[in-house]
Design a protein around this motif. Structure first.
Motif, mmCIF file in Angstrom:
data_model
loop_
_atom_site.group_PDB
_atom_site.id
_atom_site.type_symbol
_atom_site.label_atom_id
_atom_site.label_comp_id
_atom_site.label_asym_id
_atom_site.label_seq_id
_atom_site.Cartn_x
_atom_site.Cartn_y
_atom_site.Cartn_z
ATOM 1 N N ASP A 25 -4.686 22.505 29.274
ATOM 2 C CA ASP A 25 -3.887 21.300 29.518
ATOM 3 C C ASP A 25 -4.423 20.508 30.703
ATOM 4 O O ASP A 25 -4.511 19.282 30.662
ATOM 5 C CB ASP A 25 -2.420 21.663 29.768
ATOM 6 N N LEU A 26 -4.795 21.211 31.761
ATOM 7 C CA LEU A 26 -5.292 20.526 32.955
ATOM 8 C C LEU A 26 -6.672 19.903 32.727
ATOM 9 O O LEU A 26 -7.003 18.890 33.328
ATOM 10 C CB LEU A 26 -5.338 21.480 34.152
ATOM 11 N N SER A 27 -7.466 20.511 31.841
ATOM 12 C CA SER A 27 -8.812 19.967 31.608
ATOM 13 C C SER A 27 -8.736 18.590 30.956
ATOM 14 O O SER A 27 -9.674 17.806 31.031
ATOM 15 C CB SER A 27 -9.643 20.918 30.730
ATOM 16 N N ARG A 28 -7.598 18.286 30.331
ATOM 17 C CA ARG A 28 -7.439 16.986 29.681
ATOM 18 C C ARG A 28 -6.996 15.901 30.654
ATOM 19 O O ARG A 28 -6.956 14.741 30.297
ATOM 20 C CB ARG A 28 -6.428 17.088 28.539
ATOM 21 N N ILE A 29 -6.608 16.305 31.867
ATOM 22 C CA ILE A 29 -6.190 15.309 32.861
ATOM 23 C C ILE A 29 -7.437 14.753 33.518
ATOM 24 O O ILE A 29 -8.275 15.489 34.025
ATOM 25 C CB ILE A 29 -5.233 15.918 33.898
ATOM 26 N N ARG A 30 -7.506 13.439 33.489
ATOM 27 C CA ARG A 30 -8.699 12.752 33.936
ATOM 28 C C ARG A 30 -8.764 12.711 35.463
ATOM 29 O O ARG A 30 -7.849 12.253 36.130
ATOM 30 C CB ARG A 30 -8.646 11.327 33.387
ATOM 31 N N THR A 31 -9.868 13.220 35.977
ATOM 32 C CA THR A 31 -10.137 13.033 37.405
ATOM 33 C C THR A 31 -11.097 11.847 37.457
ATOM 34 O O THR A 31 -11.380 11.247 36.438
ATOM 35 C CB THR A 31 -10.812 14.292 38.015
ATOM 36 N N GLY A 32 -11.619 11.516 38.582
ATOM 37 C CA GLY A 32 -12.526 10.388 38.662
ATOM 38 C C GLY A 32 -13.903 10.713 38.100
ATOM 39 O O GLY A 32 -14.814 9.900 38.163
ATOM 40 N N VAL A 119 0.082 16.952 36.981
ATOM 41 C CA VAL A 119 -0.474 18.291 37.223
ATOM 42 C C VAL A 119 0.645 19.244 37.647
ATOM 43 O O VAL A 119 0.759 20.358 37.137
ATOM 44 C CB VAL A 119 -1.593 18.242 38.296
ATOM 45 N N LYS A 120 1.502 18.786 38.575
ATOM 46 C CA LYS A 120 2.600 19.634 39.055
ATOM 47 C C LYS A 120 3.577 19.955 37.936
ATOM 48 O O LYS A 120 4.081 21.076 37.844
ATOM 49 C CB LYS A 120 3.326 18.948 40.216
ATOM 50 N N LYS A 121 3.849 18.972 37.070
ATOM 51 C CA LYS A 121 4.776 19.184 35.951
ATOM 52 C C LYS A 121 4.199 20.233 34.996
ATOM 53 O O LYS A 121 4.905 21.156 34.580
ATOM 54 C CB LYS A 121 4.998 17.853 35.214
ATOM 55 N N ILE A 122 2.924 20.120 34.671
ATOM 56 C CA ILE A 122 2.271 21.100 33.790
ATOM 57 C C ILE A 122 2.303 22.479 34.450
ATOM 58 O O ILE A 122 2.550 23.488 33.796
ATOM 59 C CB ILE A 122 0.820 20.659 33.467
ATOM 60 N N GLY A 123 2.080 22.516 35.760
ATOM 61 C CA GLY A 123 2.115 23.781 36.497
ATOM 62 C C GLY A 123 3.497 24.417 36.466
ATOM 63 O O GLY A 123 3.635 25.625 36.283
ATOM 64 N N ILE A 170 1.565 33.993 38.986
ATOM 65 C CA ILE A 170 2.112 32.786 39.631
ATOM 66 C C ILE A 170 1.144 32.331 40.724
ATOM 67 O O ILE A 170 0.876 31.138 40.879
ATOM 68 C CB ILE A 170 3.528 33.044 40.213
ATOM 69 N N ALA A 171 0.581 33.273 41.471
ATOM 70 C CA ALA A 171 -0.400 32.935 42.511
ATOM 71 C C ALA A 171 -1.630 32.283 41.867
ATOM 72 O O ALA A 171 -2.181 31.310 42.410
ATOM 73 C CB ALA A 171 -0.802 34.173 43.303
ATOM 74 N N ASP A 172 -2.058 32.807 40.699
ATOM 75 C CA ASP A 172 -3.185 32.202 39.976
ATOM 76 C C ASP A 172 -2.864 30.761 39.600
ATOM 77 O O ASP A 172 -3.690 29.866 39.761
ATOM 78 C CB ASP A 172 -3.504 32.983 38.685
ATOM 79 N N VAL A 173 -1.650 30.524 39.084
ATOM 80 C CA VAL A 173 -1.231 29.168 38.712
ATOM 81 C C VAL A 173 -1.306 28.261 39.930
ATOM 82 O O VAL A 173 -1.844 27.158 39.872
ATOM 83 C CB VAL A 173 0.198 29.159 38.103
ATOM 84 N N ASN A 174 -0.786 28.730 41.070
ATOM 85 C CA ASN A 174 -0.808 27.911 42.291
ATOM 86 C C ASN A 174 -2.232 27.570 42.711
ATOM 87 O O ASN A 174 -2.506 26.433 43.104
ATOM 88 C CB ASN A 174 -0.050 28.613 43.416
ATOM 89 N N LEU A 177 -3.631 24.969 40.272
ATOM 90 C CA LEU A 177 -3.014 23.660 40.529
ATOM 91 C C LEU A 177 -3.594 23.019 41.783
ATOM 92 O O LEU A 177 -3.880 21.821 41.798
ATOM 93 C CB LEU A 177 -1.497 23.797 40.680
ATOM 94 N N GLN A 178 -3.763 23.830 42.826
ATOM 95 C CA GLN A 178 -4.301 23.303 44.075
ATOM 96 C C GLN A 178 -5.708 22.740 43.857
ATOM 97 O O GLN A 178 -6.031 21.659 44.327
ATOM 98 C CB GLN A 178 -4.310 24.420 45.117
ATOM 99 N N THR A 179 -6.526 23.475 43.101
ATOM 100 C CA THR A 179 -7.888 23.025 42.797
ATOM 101 C C THR A 179 -7.861 21.716 42.023
ATOM 102 O O THR A 179 -8.602 20.787 42.328
ATOM 103 C CB THR A 179 -8.634 24.118 41.984
ATOM 104 N N LYS A 180 -6.985 21.634 41.012
ATOM 105 C CA LYS A 180 -6.909 20.435 40.179
ATOM 106 C C LYS A 180 -6.408 19.249 40.996
ATOM 107 O O LYS A 180 -6.940 18.143 40.881
ATOM 108 C CB LYS A 180 -6.005 20.681 38.964
#
Length: 187
Positions: A25-32, A119-123, A170-174, A177-180
């Motif tokens: 899901d996060l890979s589909r979120i566009r970064t710059g 990103v936070k919502k997906i997390g 949960i720590a892995d998710v955090n 998310l922080q990286t994304k």
């Protein structure tokens, strides 16, 4: 106690699948930055069959702001172009007759904030999924105790173990998310 190990393995397996879904899901979120993951899930009509782009074209990222799509069959350029335009990417393809170029514009500060919220919502959804897996694991342990398959102490120890597994995921998710979020906010 082999039953308890089965519960732990099942909980870990389901949580790993939740983490994989989160990454997808996060890979589909566009970064710059340009990434072929942006095109995951985009399909075009290829002679009556809905086909993923990577199965009908060569996809490349020649630089950090550009994705190129070169169809193996040039008659499919228009179809691919339409599929990209109708997707929720928000990118405008340019077609030169042999190649489709997708230029990734720099993100505005406002857009970055929107993406971080997304990103936070997906997390959060991912954490809810992990908690649901934990609940299911604990219910299984309680049913083992109720059916006298394990002692009350073993059930409690089992629940503690399930909680440790949950905390780790949960720590892995955090971390993910922080990286994304960092990627999204990077200029």
């Amino acid at each position: 106690l082999g039953m308890l190990d089965d519960v732990y393995q099942e909980v870990e397996h389901k949580m790993e699948r939740s983490i994989e879904a989160l990454r997808r899901d996060l890979s589909r979120i566009r970064t710059g930055r340009a990434s072929l993951a942006l095109l995951d899930g985009i399909k075009a009509d290829y002679y009556g069959t809905v086909t993923p782009l990577d199965q009908m074209a060569t996809l490349a990222v020649p630089d950090s702001r550009l994705i190129t799509i070169q169809p193996w069959d040039k008659t499919q350029l228009g179809t691919i172009e339409k599929a990209i335009q109708s997707s929720d990417l928000g990118l405008t393809p340019t077609n030169d007759g042999t190649l489709i170029r997708l230029t990734i514009p720099a993100l505005t500060a406002e857009r970055r904030k929107e993406l971080v919220k997304q990103v936070k919502k997906i997390g959060e959804e991912s954490k809810i999924a992990l908690r649901n897996v934990r609940r299911d694991g604990n219910e299984t342990l309680k049913s083992f105790e109720k059916d006298k398959l394990v002692s009350e102490d073993d059930m409690r120890r089992g629940q503690e173990q399930v909680q440790k597994i949950t905390d780790r995921f949960i720590a892995d998710v955090n971390d993910i998310l922080q990286t994304k979020e960092h990627e999204v906010m990077e200029v």
